[in-house]
Design a protein around this motif. Structure first.
Motif, mmCIF file in Angstrom:
data_model
loop_
_atom_site.group_PDB
_atom_site.id
_atom_site.type_symbol
_atom_site.label_atom_id
_atom_site.label_comp_id
_atom_site.label_asym_id
_atom_site.label_seq_id
_atom_site.Cartn_x
_atom_site.Cartn_y
_atom_site.Cartn_z
ATOM 1 N N LEU A 269 0.818 -1.211 0.000
ATOM 2 C CA LEU A 269 0.000 0.000 0.000
ATOM 3 C C LEU A 269 0.856 1.266 0.000
ATOM 4 O O LEU A 269 0.448 2.302 -0.529
ATOM 5 C CB LEU A 269 -0.935 0.013 1.212
ATOM 6 C CG LEU A 269 -2.069 -1.001 1.206
ATOM 7 C CD1 LEU A 269 -2.780 -1.002 2.556
ATOM 8 C CD2 LEU A 269 -3.067 -0.734 0.083
ATOM 9 N N ALA A 270 2.047 1.189 0.598
ATOM 10 C CA ALA A 270 2.915 2.363 0.694
ATOM 11 C C ALA A 270 3.680 2.647 -0.595
ATOM 12 O O ALA A 270 4.235 3.744 -0.748
ATOM 13 C CB ALA A 270 3.905 2.177 1.844
ATOM 14 N N GLN A 271 3.713 1.697 -1.521
ATOM 15 C CA GLN A 271 4.506 1.876 -2.736
ATOM 16 C C GLN A 271 4.013 3.065 -3.556
ATOM 17 O O GLN A 271 2.818 3.361 -3.598
ATOM 18 C CB GLN A 271 4.436 0.616 -3.603
ATOM 19 C CG GLN A 271 5.244 -0.554 -3.061
ATOM 20 C CD GLN A 271 5.106 -1.798 -3.919
ATOM 21 O OE1 GLN A 271 4.249 -1.878 -4.812
ATOM 22 N NE2 GLN A 271 5.945 -2.790 -3.658
ATOM 23 N N ASP A 272 4.955 3.715 -4.223
ATOM 24 C CA ASP A 272 4.633 4.815 -5.156
ATOM 25 C C ASP A 272 3.746 5.867 -4.500
ATOM 26 O O ASP A 272 2.726 6.276 -5.057
ATOM 27 C CB ASP A 272 3.946 4.275 -6.425
ATOM 28 C CG ASP A 272 4.755 3.196 -7.128
ATOM 29 O OD1 ASP A 272 5.998 3.304 -7.142
ATOM 30 O OD2 ASP A 272 4.141 2.255 -7.643
ATOM 31 N N ASP A 273 4.171 6.306 -3.312
ATOM 32 C CA ASP A 273 3.416 7.333 -2.592
ATOM 33 C C ASP A 273 1.947 6.938 -2.413
ATOM 34 O O ASP A 273 1.015 7.692 -2.697
ATOM 35 C CB ASP A 273 3.501 8.688 -3.306
ATOM 36 C CG ASP A 273 2.751 9.792 -2.573
ATOM 37 O OD1 ASP A 273 2.717 9.776 -1.322
ATOM 38 O OD2 ASP A 273 2.159 10.659 -3.262
ATOM 39 N N TYR A 274 1.736 5.692 -1.934
ATOM 40 C CA TYR A 274 0.390 5.213 -1.584
ATOM 41 C C TYR A 274 -0.559 5.184 -2.795
ATOM 42 O O TYR A 274 -1.761 5.422 -2.678
ATOM 43 C CB TYR A 274 -0.205 6.056 -0.446
ATOM 44 C CG TYR A 274 0.616 6.016 0.821
ATOM 45 C CD1 TYR A 274 0.637 4.883 1.621
ATOM 46 C CD2 TYR A 274 1.407 7.101 1.201
ATOM 47 C CE1 TYR A 274 1.408 4.838 2.781
ATOM 48 C CE2 TYR A 274 2.181 7.059 2.358
ATOM 49 C CZ TYR A 274 2.181 5.920 3.138
ATOM 50 O OH TYR A 274 2.940 5.876 4.274
ATOM 51 N N ARG A 275 0.002 4.828 -3.945
ATOM 52 C CA ARG A 275 -0.785 4.815 -5.184
ATOM 53 C C ARG A 275 -2.071 4.002 -5.030
ATOM 54 O O ARG A 275 -3.143 4.424 -5.469
ATOM 55 C CB ARG A 275 0.069 4.239 -6.312
ATOM 56 C CG ARG A 275 -0.691 3.961 -7.613
ATOM 57 C CD ARG A 275 0.262 3.439 -8.691
ATOM 58 N NE ARG A 275 1.001 2.268 -8.248
ATOM 59 C CZ ARG A 275 0.531 1.016 -8.290
ATOM 60 N NH1 ARG A 275 -0.697 0.775 -8.711
ATOM 61 N NH2 ARG A 275 1.283 -0.002 -7.887
ATOM 62 N N ARG A 276 -1.974 2.821 -4.428
ATOM 63 C CA ARG A 276 -3.171 1.968 -4.302
ATOM 64 C C ARG A 276 -4.225 2.600 -3.404
ATOM 65 O O ARG A 276 -5.433 2.441 -3.636
ATOM 66 C CB ARG A 276 -2.779 0.591 -3.761
ATOM 67 C CG ARG A 276 -2.025 -0.298 -4.748
ATOM 68 C CD ARG A 276 -1.671 -1.623 -4.097
ATOM 69 N NE ARG A 276 -1.027 -2.543 -5.018
ATOM 70 C CZ ARG A 276 0.279 -2.590 -5.259
ATOM 71 N NH1 ARG A 276 1.093 -1.719 -4.637
ATOM 72 N NH2 ARG A 276 0.778 -3.467 -6.103
ATOM 73 N N LEU A 277 -3.801 3.312 -2.365
ATOM 74 C CA LEU A 277 -4.781 3.911 -1.465
ATOM 75 C C LEU A 277 -5.474 5.105 -2.111
ATOM 76 O O LEU A 277 -6.680 5.302 -1.921
ATOM 77 C CB LEU A 277 -4.120 4.321 -0.146
ATOM 78 C CG LEU A 277 -3.875 3.172 0.829
ATOM 79 C CD1 LEU A 277 -3.144 3.670 2.065
ATOM 80 C CD2 LEU A 277 -5.179 2.498 1.236
ATOM 81 N N ARG B 219 -2.496 15.204 5.113
ATOM 82 C CA ARG B 219 -2.978 14.740 6.418
ATOM 83 C C ARG B 219 -3.051 13.213 6.450
ATOM 84 O O ARG B 219 -2.713 12.584 7.461
ATOM 85 C CB ARG B 219 -4.349 15.350 6.708
ATOM 86 C CG ARG B 219 -4.330 16.862 6.791
ATOM 87 C CD ARG B 219 -5.629 17.418 7.343
ATOM 88 N NE ARG B 219 -5.708 17.210 8.798
ATOM 89 C CZ ARG B 219 -6.714 17.634 9.549
ATOM 90 N NH1 ARG B 219 -7.734 18.273 8.995
ATOM 91 N NH2 ARG B 219 -6.725 17.408 10.849
ATOM 92 N N TYR B 220 -3.504 12.621 5.354
ATOM 93 C CA TYR B 220 -3.542 11.161 5.285
ATOM 94 C C TYR B 220 -2.135 10.575 5.343
ATOM 95 O O TYR B 220 -1.888 9.598 6.064
ATOM 96 C CB TYR B 220 -4.265 10.710 4.019
ATOM 97 C CG TYR B 220 -5.750 10.583 4.198
ATOM 98 C CD1 TYR B 220 -6.294 9.572 4.986
ATOM 99 C CD2 TYR B 220 -6.631 11.468 3.594
ATOM 100 C CE1 TYR B 220 -7.659 9.445 5.160
ATOM 101 C CE2 TYR B 220 -8.005 11.354 3.764
ATOM 102 C CZ TYR B 220 -8.510 10.342 4.546
ATOM 103 O OH TYR B 220 -9.867 10.212 4.732
ATOM 104 N N ARG B 221 -1.201 11.148 4.573
ATOM 105 C CA ARG B 221 0.175 10.631 4.592
ATOM 106 C C ARG B 221 0.750 10.642 6.001
ATOM 107 O O ARG B 221 1.454 9.719 6.401
ATOM 108 C CB ARG B 221 1.071 11.465 3.673
ATOM 109 C CG ARG B 221 0.913 11.209 2.193
ATOM 110 C CD ARG B 221 2.018 11.921 1.411
ATOM 111 N NE ARG B 221 1.696 11.962 0.001
ATOM 112 C CZ ARG B 221 1.118 12.992 -0.626
ATOM 113 N NH1 ARG B 221 0.777 14.081 0.078
ATOM 114 N NH2 ARG B 221 0.870 12.932 -1.917
ATOM 115 N N GLU B 222 0.462 11.689 6.755
ATOM 116 C CA GLU B 222 0.988 11.796 8.114
ATOM 117 C C GLU B 222 0.529 10.622 8.976
ATOM 118 O O GLU B 222 1.303 10.072 9.768
ATOM 119 C CB GLU B 222 0.555 13.125 8.735
ATOM 120 C CG GLU B 222 1.146 13.378 10.116
ATOM 121 C CD GLU B 222 0.718 14.714 10.705
ATOM 122 O OE1 GLU B 222 1.133 15.010 11.837
ATOM 123 O OE2 GLU B 222 -0.034 15.456 10.039
#
Length: 303
Positions: free
Chosen positions: A165-173, A193-196
């Protein structure tokens, strides 16, 4: 204005919370889902804390495993009974009884259980796109459409789900948001805010803040069956674990691709005092998309 505090509970869990409104006022509590956090409720906390909207004490905890709340390592610590215990203990610190428990997604899974097991802790229940366990089990066991719509759950229980989920700056999320709705609300400021939350503590591996959220899926058998894993097919829930007798509002966004409208069919068989509103043109992320609409419907329900 939003206040932040950490509440230690008697059973060793601490929940980081966001709040608005004065202590001693009737309490509204808001429970978030995955992959969100308590901040998604900020607009509603401030709305309902205003005197003209009831002057409530409004609290949104980060559920266990999220943000700065306690995050036990083992998946078994995220079973429903532990999650209900957290919220019951938090309610006890705020006077012992809520005016209303408001919940979305995974927060709703907790709220449905609490309303069944501990109805004395809240006067009312309000659910936003979170399936009742009885209808969800029915559809997971017998409806191929629901099994396909929930297939993502079997991805989220993978041991490497957080790293993927964290790959490519959370691309999947980000795609998770856009696939379940258009997500015009997903601004760069909101993404930050989500990234934090998802990044977890400084120095953690990428996606460390998602481990707790993924553990909710690992701990629950309510997911589509697959070869070697019967999942929902092996679950039986007694009727007395499913009934809710509290006044209950259910808002159901009809364009939710993960939780289709069939999940509210037959809901009145489990909920004796039900107000159900189907909302055309809204997605799973209706709290982000249409906060004023959600606030208005809650206001009417509370009145």
């Amino acid at each position: 204005m939003i206040d932040r505090f950490r509440q230690a509970l008697p059973h060793g869990i601490t929940l980081s919370c966001r709040a608005a409104g004065e202590r001693g006022r009737p309490v509204l509590m808001f429970l978030h889902g995955f992959p969100e956090a308590a901040f998604v409720w900020d607009d509603l906390l401030e709305h309902f804390a205003r005197p003209e909207n009831g002057g409530y004490r409004c609290i949104a905890p980060n559920l266990r495993g999220y943000e700065q709340s306690s995050a036990p390592a083992e998946a078994g610590a995220y079973r429903a009974r532990h999650l209900v215990q957290d919220i019951a203990a938090l309610i006890a610190t705020e006077g012992g009884r809520l005016e209303c428990l408001v919940a979305h997604d995974w927060g709703g899974a907790i709220a449905w259980n609490l309303a069944n097991q501990l109805p004395q802790l809240t006067r009312r229940l309000a659910i936003v796109n979170s399936p009742h366990p009885g209808t969800f089990l029915r559809e997971l066991q017998g409806n191929p459409q629901q099994q396909q719509a929930s297939a993502y759950m079997n991805f989220l229980i993978r041991p490497d789900a957080e790293a993927l989920l964290a790959q490519d700056d959370y691309r999947r999320l980000w795609a998770f948001f856009t696939q379940l709705g258009g997500a015009s609300w997903l601004t760069e400021a909101l993404k930050a805010r989500y990234r934090e939350v998802w990044n977890g503590p400084a120095g953690s591996p990428p996606g460390a803040g998602l481990v707790g959220g993924c553990n909710y899926y690992r701990a629950s058998p309510l997911r589509p069956p697959r070869p070697g894993d019967p999942a929902a097919a092996a679950v039986t829930l007694p009727r007395d674990a499913l009934t809710v007798d509290l006044p209950t509002l259910v808002l159901w966004a009809m364009e939710d691709s993960a939780l289709p409208p069939c999940l509210v069919d037959g809901l009145e068989d489990y909920v004796s005092d039900l107000v159900l509103e189907r909302v055309p043109g809204a997605s799973h992320w209706i709290v982000h998309e249409r906060p004023q609409f959600v606030a208005g419907r809650l206001q009417a329900f509370l009145a």
